[in-house]
Design a protein around this motif. Structure first.
Motif, PDB file in Angstrom:
ATOM      1  N   THR A  95       0.724  -1.488  -0.182  1.00 27.28           N
ATOM      2  CA  THR A  95      -0.394  -0.057   0.217  1.00 27.28           C
ATOM      3  C   THR A  95       1.086   1.456   0.274  1.00 27.28           C
ATOM      4  O   THR A  95       0.793   2.431  -0.591  1.00 27.28           O
ATOM      5  CB  THR A  95      -1.197   0.432   0.654  1.00 27.28           C
ATOM      6  N   LEU A 129       0.878   4.296  -2.933  1.00 28.24           N
ATOM      7  CA  LEU A 129       0.700   5.767  -2.782  1.00 28.24           C
ATOM      8  C   LEU A 129       1.708   6.188  -3.338  1.00 28.24           C
ATOM      9  O   LEU A 129       0.738   7.520  -3.679  1.00 28.24           O
ATOM     10  CB  LEU A 129       0.446   5.635  -1.051  1.00 28.24           C
ATOM     11  N   ILE A 185      -6.084  13.917  -2.719  1.00 26.63           N
ATOM     12  CA  ILE A 185      -6.619  12.335  -2.036  1.00 26.63           C
ATOM     13  C   ILE A 185      -5.845  11.905  -1.982  1.00 26.63           C
ATOM     14  O   ILE A 185      -5.254  11.285  -1.459  1.00 26.63           O
ATOM     15  CB  ILE A 185      -7.089  12.002  -2.897  1.00 26.63           C
ATOM     16  N   ALA A 186      -4.833  11.446  -3.129  1.00 27.50           N
ATOM     17  CA  ALA A 186      -3.466  10.899  -2.958  1.00 27.50           C
ATOM     18  C   ALA A 186      -2.934  10.915  -1.816  1.00 27.50           C
ATOM     19  O   ALA A 186      -2.072   9.992  -1.052  1.00 27.50           O
ATOM     20  CB  ALA A 186      -2.524  10.733  -4.535  1.00 27.50           C
ATOM     21  N   SER A 228      -4.094  10.316   1.343  1.00 19.93           N
ATOM     22  CA  SER A 228      -3.806   9.268   2.235  1.00 19.93           C
ATOM     23  C   SER A 228      -2.130   8.514   2.065  1.00 19.93           C
ATOM     24  O   SER A 228      -2.334   7.522   3.320  1.00 19.93           O
ATOM     25  CB  SER A 228      -4.213   8.486   0.648  1.00 19.93           C
ATOM     26  N   ALA A 244      -2.137   6.890   5.812  1.00 16.65           N
ATOM     27  CA  ALA A 244      -1.437   5.492   6.466  1.00 16.65           C
ATOM     28  C   ALA A 244      -0.451   4.728   6.243  1.00 16.65           C
ATOM     29  O   ALA A 244      -0.116   4.856   7.193  1.00 16.65           O
ATOM     30  CB  ALA A 244      -1.559   4.929   4.211  1.00 16.65           C
TER      31      ALA A 244
END
Length: 436
Positions: free
Chosen positions: A79, A83, A356-357, A360, A364
């Motif tokens: 993940t 990202l 948003i990226a 995130s 995360a």
């Protein structure tokens, strides 16, 4: 921080450990120092990938465990990589869509280059003592640079060799916190010499932050204190931790009272309130606080008009002139180089997709580290705390500056993220398998 036997070829572990140590050693103390360690890590990561690819393609190796892997890759590892790739891809898409200059790809490309660094670090055994030594020595050198600039060169605020005093102070504070956490771990492990070295490094970093007179650094302090309390507060560790806190508090008070730069920092903090009142009551957008708030206002007016991929840099400058001419925005905003807010800057120029990226990635990374803050093993807890401090502190710093809009800031963030994540996963695996 104990060193363990290498689980992959010795030269690769040595190379990557040296690259990580050099990153912390040179980050703030030499011109373009942030590029040296990152370059060493990138070359090492590519070498590990190439060596692993050759090993995997050799006859009779199909289906075997990946070369040099310290711990199996998980959804979290993948993940984070996804990202990083997403941030790069959306930045590139926005630049191409708007027809912006290629220079706006510079920081985004570094998210892509962080992938082989992260993957390489995950497949070697890092020497944690090297990281600790590089961190402490780097802060000693940083404090020396700060003292030289303020006492002999004549600068009002120390700025090291980065773009300005603000990121210099922010990064010095972050490294000082890591050093303090390392000192706490060494005290828990009864490694007194290491505890003393790292505590001194933390004080050196604190001095550099004070000499920079960076107001934005203070926003991160409550977050760092909460993370440290969650990771460290155990009845068995109470005595050494209280002793360390007493020493640090006393030394910090002496620094604030006696060293050059303290009075400048205090006056700047007081001035921030005056500037806020001048903007809110008189509409003065020519001071530091007022200009930032007016720049945010201009961006927030503009973002809804192009919500998906935002405005190109040239397009926005033309639009900003229109806002000024119609009296919606104070003219002083036209002299600013950016919005002085990391989140608004990304939202403005990369749209909702870019924001948003980026969010995130921050969330995360923060959450994955925070999941280990109460781990049974103290090394895992301390590394998790240091890791969680990185995205949370940069989020706090980003409220008043575009800290990732310069090479020094983005390199510090990405290299530190990769190193701390790999080191924590290594310590976690060692705790599970009983390695010592």
């Amino acid at each position: 921080m104990p060193t363990h036997p290498a689980a992959s070829p010795a030269w690769l572990s040595t190379w990557m450990s040296a690259g990580a140590a050099l990153s912390f050693l040179l980050m703030l103390s030499v011109p373009s120092g942030y590029s040296v360690g990152g370059g060493v890590l990138l070359l090492g990561g590519l070498a590990i990938w190439w060596t692993g690819r050759r090993a995997a393609s050799a006859p009779g190796t199909a289906g075997t465990r990946h070369f040099g892997e310290i711990a199996p890759w998980t959804v979290e590892d993948r993940t984070l990589c996804a990202l990083l790739l997403a941030v790069f891809a959306i930045n590139t898409l926005a630049v191409l869509w708007h027809g912006d200059s290629g220079k706006y790809l510079d920081q985004g490309v570094r998210y892509l280059l962080a992938l082989p660094i992260l993957a390489g670090l995950r497949r070697v055994r890092l020497r944690l003592d090297w990281l600790a030594a590089g961190l402490a020595l780097g802060l000693f050198a940083t404090a020396g640079i700060a003292a030289w600039q303020t006492r002999w060169v004549g600068l009002v605020r120390a700025e090291g060799f980065v773009t300005s005093a603000i990121p210099f102070g922010d990064m010095a504070l972050t490294m000082a916190f890591w050093c303090l956490m390392g000192a706490a771990l060494a005290a828990i492990q009864r490694r007194r010499a290491w505890a003393a070295l790292l505590l001194a490094g933390s004080l050196a970093g604190t001095y550099a932050m004070i000499a920079s007179a960076s107001r934005g650094s203070l926003v991160a302090l409550p977050i760092l204190a909460i993370l440290a309390a969650i990771a460290l507060l155990r009845r068995a560790h109470l005595r050494p931790l209280l002793a360390g806190v007493a020493i640090l508090t006393t030394a910090a008070a002496i620094l604030l009272a006696a060293l050059p730069g303290s009075h400048i920092a205090e006056s700047r903090y007081a001035a921030a309130l005056d500037e806020w009142h001048a903007y809110s009551q008189q509409g003065d957008a020519t001071n530091n606080v007022g200009s930032r708030l007016e720049a945010w206002k201009a961006a927030l007016i503009s973002i809804p008009e192009r919500p998906l991929l935002g405005w190109g840099h040239t397009q926005y400058q033309d639009h900003l002139r229109e806002l000024i001419e119609t009296g919606r925005i104070a003219p002083f905003v036209g002299t600013l180089s950016n919005t002085h807010n990391q989140f608004i800057e990304i939202w403005l120029h990369q749209g909702s997709l870019g924001l948003i990226a980026f969010l995130s990635l921050l969330i995360a990374g923060f959450w994955y580290f925070c999941r280990r803050l109460r781990a049974p093993d103290p090394t895992v807890r301390v590394l998790a705390c240091c890791g969680a401090a990185l995205p949370s502190a940069f989020a706090a710093f980003g409220l008043t500056q575009v800290i990732l809009g310069r090479n020094n800031g983005v390199m510090f963030f990405l290299v530190s993220l990769a190193v701390l994540w790999a080191a924590m996963r290594q310590a976690e695996r060692d705790a599970e398998t009983g390695s010592a």
